[in-house]
Scaffold this motif. Sequence first.
Motif, PDB file in Angstrom:
ATOM      1  N   GLU A  21      38.005  -3.647 -18.638  1.00 41.47           N
ATOM      2  CA  GLU A  21      37.959  -2.629 -17.817  1.00 41.47           C
ATOM      3  C   GLU A  21      38.600  -1.302 -18.633  1.00 41.47           C
ATOM      4  O   GLU A  21      37.963  -0.204 -18.461  1.00 41.47           O
ATOM      5  CB  GLU A  21      38.711  -3.087 -16.520  1.00 41.47           C
ATOM      6  N   PRO A  22      39.777  -1.392 -19.093  1.00 43.09           N
ATOM      7  CA  PRO A  22      40.009  -0.068 -20.059  1.00 43.09           C
ATOM      8  C   PRO A  22      39.068   0.493 -20.959  1.00 43.09           C
ATOM      9  O   PRO A  22      38.915   1.485 -21.068  1.00 43.09           O
ATOM     10  CB  PRO A  22      41.491  -0.531 -20.478  1.00 43.09           C
ATOM     11  N   ALA A  23      38.463  -0.791 -21.518  1.00 43.36           N
ATOM     12  CA  ALA A  23      37.571  -0.393 -22.604  1.00 43.36           C
ATOM     13  C   ALA A  23      36.438   0.305 -22.116  1.00 43.36           C
ATOM     14  O   ALA A  23      35.757   0.872 -22.680  1.00 43.36           O
ATOM     15  CB  ALA A  23      37.113  -1.901 -23.284  1.00 43.36           C
ATOM     16  N   ALA A  24      35.999  -0.085 -20.883  1.00 42.05           N
ATOM     17  CA  ALA A  24      34.846   0.451 -20.326  1.00 42.05           C
ATOM     18  C   ALA A  24      35.089   1.996 -19.838  1.00 42.05           C
ATOM     19  O   ALA A  24      34.142   2.722 -20.210  1.00 42.05           O
ATOM     20  CB  ALA A  24      34.388  -0.318 -19.087  1.00 42.05           C
ATOM     21  N   VAL A  25      36.138   2.289 -19.372  1.00 41.70           N
ATOM     22  CA  VAL A  25      36.546   3.528 -19.214  1.00 41.70           C
ATOM     23  C   VAL A  25      36.616   4.217 -20.452  1.00 41.70           C
ATOM     24  O   VAL A  25      36.305   5.523 -20.248  1.00 41.70           O
ATOM     25  CB  VAL A  25      37.996   3.702 -18.454  1.00 41.70           C
ATOM     26  N   ALA A  26      37.051   3.847 -21.457  1.00 35.36           N
ATOM     27  CA  ALA A  26      37.284   4.407 -22.611  1.00 35.36           C
ATOM     28  C   ALA A  26      35.716   4.925 -23.187  1.00 35.36           C
ATOM     29  O   ALA A  26      35.443   5.954 -23.870  1.00 35.36           O
ATOM     30  CB  ALA A  26      38.153   3.680 -23.839  1.00 35.36           C
ATOM     31  N   LEU A  27      34.993   3.728 -23.085  1.00 36.05           N
ATOM     32  CA  LEU A  27      33.445   4.114 -23.507  1.00 36.05           C
ATOM     33  C   LEU A  27      33.034   5.118 -22.797  1.00 36.05           C
ATOM     34  O   LEU A  27      32.019   5.888 -23.446  1.00 36.05           O
ATOM     35  CB  LEU A  27      32.825   2.766 -23.452  1.00 36.05           C
ATOM     36  N   CYS A  28      33.137   5.230 -21.430  1.00 36.69           N
ATOM     37  CA  CYS A  28      32.650   6.179 -20.651  1.00 36.69           C
ATOM     38  C   CYS A  28      33.041   7.448 -20.974  1.00 36.69           C
ATOM     39  O   CYS A  28      32.164   8.693 -21.417  1.00 36.69           O
ATOM     40  CB  CYS A  28      33.089   5.890 -19.315  1.00 36.69           C
ATOM     41  N   ALA A  44      40.848  18.725 -20.392  1.00 36.21           N
ATOM     42  CA  ALA A  44      41.304  17.969 -19.131  1.00 36.21           C
ATOM     43  C   ALA A  44      40.251  16.785 -19.024  1.00 36.21           C
ATOM     44  O   ALA A  44      39.049  17.013 -19.318  1.00 36.21           O
ATOM     45  CB  ALA A  44      41.278  18.802 -17.729  1.00 36.21           C
ATOM     46  N   LEU A  45      40.614  15.909 -18.040  1.00 38.85           N
ATOM     47  CA  LEU A  45      39.727  14.628 -17.840  1.00 38.85           C
ATOM     48  C   LEU A  45      39.765  14.382 -16.590  1.00 38.85           C
ATOM     49  O   LEU A  45      41.062  14.664 -15.738  1.00 38.85           O
ATOM     50  CB  LEU A  45      39.698  13.432 -18.543  1.00 38.85           C
ATOM     51  N   GLU A  46      38.510  14.029 -15.724  1.00 41.83           N
ATOM     52  CA  GLU A  46      38.640  13.420 -14.332  1.00 41.83           C
ATOM     53  C   GLU A  46      38.034  11.981 -14.501  1.00 41.83           C
ATOM     54  O   GLU A  46      36.654  12.158 -14.891  1.00 41.83           O
ATOM     55  CB  GLU A  46      38.094  14.332 -13.371  1.00 41.83           C
ATOM     56  N   VAL A  47      38.395  11.080 -13.979  1.00 36.23           N
ATOM     57  CA  VAL A  47      38.060   9.745 -14.012  1.00 36.23           C
ATOM     58  C   VAL A  47      37.995   9.378 -12.670  1.00 36.23           C
ATOM     59  O   VAL A  47      38.914   9.220 -11.967  1.00 36.23           O
ATOM     60  CB  VAL A  47      39.196   8.865 -14.879  1.00 36.23           C
ATOM     61  N   ARG A  48      36.775   8.610 -12.321  1.00 35.73           N
ATOM     62  CA  ARG A  48      36.452   8.080 -10.967  1.00 35.73           C
ATOM     63  C   ARG A  48      35.988   6.532 -11.211  1.00 35.73           C
ATOM     64  O   ARG A  48      35.164   6.459 -12.104  1.00 35.73           O
ATOM     65  CB  ARG A  48      35.525   8.688 -10.253  1.00 35.73           C
ATOM     66  N   VAL A  49      36.933   5.688 -10.446  1.00 37.03           N
ATOM     67  CA  VAL A  49      36.401   4.378 -10.770  1.00 37.03           C
ATOM     68  C   VAL A  49      36.344   3.319  -9.543  1.00 37.03           C
ATOM     69  O   VAL A  49      36.924   3.683  -8.476  1.00 37.03           O
ATOM     70  CB  VAL A  49      37.531   3.535 -11.570  1.00 37.03           C
ATOM     71  N   ASP A  50      35.685   2.496  -9.501  1.00 35.00           N
ATOM     72  CA  ASP A  50      35.634   1.498  -8.408  1.00 35.00           C
ATOM     73  C   ASP A  50      36.912   0.757  -8.205  1.00 35.00           C
ATOM     74  O   ASP A  50      37.826   0.667  -9.114  1.00 35.00           O
ATOM     75  CB  ASP A  50      34.481   0.557  -8.492  1.00 35.00           C
ATOM     76  N   LEU A 115      40.458   6.891  -7.199  1.00 39.85           N
ATOM     77  CA  LEU A 115      40.085   5.476  -7.007  1.00 39.85           C
ATOM     78  C   LEU A 115      38.889   5.848  -5.799  1.00 39.85           C
ATOM     79  O   LEU A 115      39.290   6.591  -4.705  1.00 39.85           O
ATOM     80  CB  LEU A 115      41.239   4.765  -6.270  1.00 39.85           C
ATOM     81  N   LEU A 116      37.686   5.253  -6.073  1.00 40.46           N
ATOM     82  CA  LEU A 116      36.632   5.361  -5.055  1.00 40.46           C
ATOM     83  C   LEU A 116      36.698   3.975  -4.176  1.00 40.46           C
ATOM     84  O   LEU A 116      36.371   3.078  -4.427  1.00 40.46           O
ATOM     85  CB  LEU A 116      35.202   5.389  -5.624  1.00 40.46           C
ATOM     86  N   ALA A 117      37.763   4.212  -3.214  1.00 40.77           N
ATOM     87  CA  ALA A 117      38.031   2.998  -2.373  1.00 40.77           C
ATOM     88  C   ALA A 117      36.971   2.221  -1.621  1.00 40.77           C
ATOM     89  O   ALA A 117      37.080   1.011  -1.530  1.00 40.77           O
ATOM     90  CB  ALA A 117      39.242   3.534  -1.286  1.00 40.77           C
ATOM     91  N   ASP A 118      35.931   2.945  -1.343  1.00 40.74           N
ATOM     92  CA  ASP A 118      34.925   2.300  -0.596  1.00 40.74           C
ATOM     93  C   ASP A 118      33.650   1.954  -1.654  1.00 40.74           C
ATOM     94  O   ASP A 118      32.516   1.349  -0.939  1.00 40.74           O
ATOM     95  CB  ASP A 118      34.271   3.081   0.535  1.00 40.74           C
ATOM     96  N   HIS A 119      33.776   2.097  -2.752  1.00 40.42           N
ATOM     97  CA  HIS A 119      32.604   1.944  -3.641  1.00 40.42           C
ATOM     98  C   HIS A 119      32.313   0.531  -3.831  1.00 40.42           C
ATOM     99  O   HIS A 119      33.475  -0.209  -4.349  1.00 40.42           O
ATOM    100  CB  HIS A 119      32.801   2.690  -4.911  1.00 40.42           C
ATOM    101  N   LYS A 120      31.239  -0.153  -3.852  1.00 45.13           N
ATOM    102  CA  LYS A 120      31.084  -1.623  -3.897  1.00 45.13           C
ATOM    103  C   LYS A 120      30.293  -1.594  -5.496  1.00 45.13           C
ATOM    104  O   LYS A 120      29.211  -0.838  -5.721  1.00 45.13           O
ATOM    105  CB  LYS A 120      30.000  -2.284  -3.145  1.00 45.13           C
ATOM    106  N   GLY A 121      30.648  -2.647  -6.310  1.00 42.87           N
ATOM    107  CA  GLY A 121      30.058  -2.790  -7.569  1.00 42.87           C
ATOM    108  C   GLY A 121      30.616  -1.910  -8.561  1.00 42.87           C
ATOM    109  O   GLY A 121      31.440  -0.969  -8.500  1.00 42.87           O
ATOM    110  N   LEU A 122      30.582  -2.359  -9.932  1.00 45.41           N
ATOM    111  CA  LEU A 122      31.277  -1.650 -11.038  1.00 45.41           C
ATOM    112  C   LEU A 122      30.742  -0.500 -11.151  1.00 45.41           C
ATOM    113  O   LEU A 122      29.711   0.042 -11.300  1.00 45.41           O
ATOM    114  CB  LEU A 122      30.932  -2.411 -12.246  1.00 45.41           C
ATOM    115  N   PHE A 123      31.723   0.677 -11.397  1.00 45.07           N
ATOM    116  CA  PHE A 123      31.468   1.984 -11.322  1.00 45.07           C
ATOM    117  C   PHE A 123      32.563   2.992 -11.919  1.00 45.07           C
ATOM    118  O   PHE A 123      33.673   2.653 -11.642  1.00 45.07           O
ATOM    119  CB  PHE A 123      31.224   2.790  -9.941  1.00 45.07           C
ATOM    120  N   ILE A 124      31.984   3.663 -13.056  1.00 42.78           N
ATOM    121  CA  ILE A 124      32.994   4.570 -13.661  1.00 42.78           C
ATOM    122  C   ILE A 124      32.252   5.826 -14.111  1.00 42.78           C
ATOM    123  O   ILE A 124      31.183   5.734 -14.047  1.00 42.78           O
ATOM    124  CB  ILE A 124      33.470   4.010 -15.273  1.00 42.78           C
ATOM    125  N   LYS A 125      32.944   6.895 -13.739  1.00 45.86           N
ATOM    126  CA  LYS A 125      32.490   8.216 -13.811  1.00 45.86           C
ATOM    127  C   LYS A 125      33.716   9.114 -14.694  1.00 45.86           C
ATOM    128  O   LYS A 125      34.598   9.190 -14.228  1.00 45.86           O
ATOM    129  CB  LYS A 125      31.965   9.031 -12.793  1.00 45.86           C
TER     130      LYS A 125
END
Length: 439
Positions: A21-28, A44-50, A115-125
């Motif tokens: 999971e951290p690797a996927a965020v780092a890749l993104c 600056a960075l903005e990170v959004r995750v499921d 945190l995208l609290a209501d998001h379903k499925g794997l998602f990183i932006k």
Amino acid sequence: MAFTVKDILSIQVAPALGCTEPAAVALCAAAAASLLPEKASIEALEVRVDPNIFKNGLAVLIPGTEGLSGLDMAAALGAIGGNPAKSLEVLGEVGPEHVKQAQVLIKDGKVRLNLLADHKGLFIKVIVMAGESRAEAVVESMHDNITRMALDGVPVENSPLIAPKESSKNARAAELESWLKGLGLKHLMDLLDDLDDEDLAFLEEGLDANMKLADYGLKHGPGLGVGKTLDRLVRQRLIARDMILDARILTSAAADARMAGVNLPAMSSAGSGNHGLTAILPIKAVHKYLESDHESMLRAIGLSHIVTAFVKAFTGRLSAVCGCSVAAGAGATAGVTYLMGGNANHIADAIKNLMEDLAGIICDGAKSGCAFKLSTAAGTAVQAALFALQGVKVMETDGIIGASLEKTTQNLGALSTEGMIETDRTILKIMLEKQFSPD
């Protein structure tokens, strides 16, 4: 559409450095940063995750950081020093200077994690800002599946990091999962007939990678040191070594190393490095007790990956159920039973035995304590195989167990994707309260 064993291995099995999971965020983040003008200074960075990416990235340590953790750190490191061309090994070239720069960004409040609290499925932006430039990337459905990149709002269409839509890994993975759901165990086993020398060499590569983690864990005892402690208890003659305990020692030692952020890649299975450890290492541990040859062991590992992918097709890639226990554990017990000469009936019974035993284990994020769960899964995988070969099997009248392996797996999938939705929310709520509580 029919798939081959080579397709399954190429889609489901890949090296990954550190927790996935951290690797996927780092890749993104690294993919987004790669769009910035040369020598641009990241501001600056903005990170959004499921929710599940968030849950699995809270506490696990990141390779090359000397004990640092967090998705904000993973994103900052990916943007500053990551190599997106290396996929889930994106942080392999990160050094101390990159860590210092990332720490400064975080200390200055320049990395925002949402945190995208209501998001379903794997998602990183991840959005990376540098001067007047604003670059972004999106990862969806699979940890290494980059679906969008854009610079200053203009989509990038020709990046080699984005697979063509007509042959995207995400689409192929979805098709594969749909195909796997329609198969029976005999068909899954028949796939082994098509393993060629290239496939066997790839399986050997995965075994070698995961053994290096196990060896490191046994030598140094990182993390909780579960594997090293079990080994010490044997040497102190407080517990006795057998194939069940050896499976537990080897697998938990590798998990100790991986969860502690040791800078060694794991060969993953079904999108998870810990799944890969569980799917492979119990089979290696049992092999030395048997008169089986090396190629048979590799074929057993191949079956383990296939069965792991089959179970994950029903349970989902990330859920409230510990996939290392029920999916990779199912793969491991299938491989162990196969290596011991069991037939399809024995393998089905072994998997049902394991699911009856471990179906209630929750996933409460990636962290050092996962070594305990992998130890349990590895030992149970061997025990379930031994019991099945002795004619011991759970009856279909028991709980979620069905008349067939296929029906049992469907039931497990329903439990995971429907029955434990509120459980997953409660787990995350507890973890969030603990993280942000002033106490």
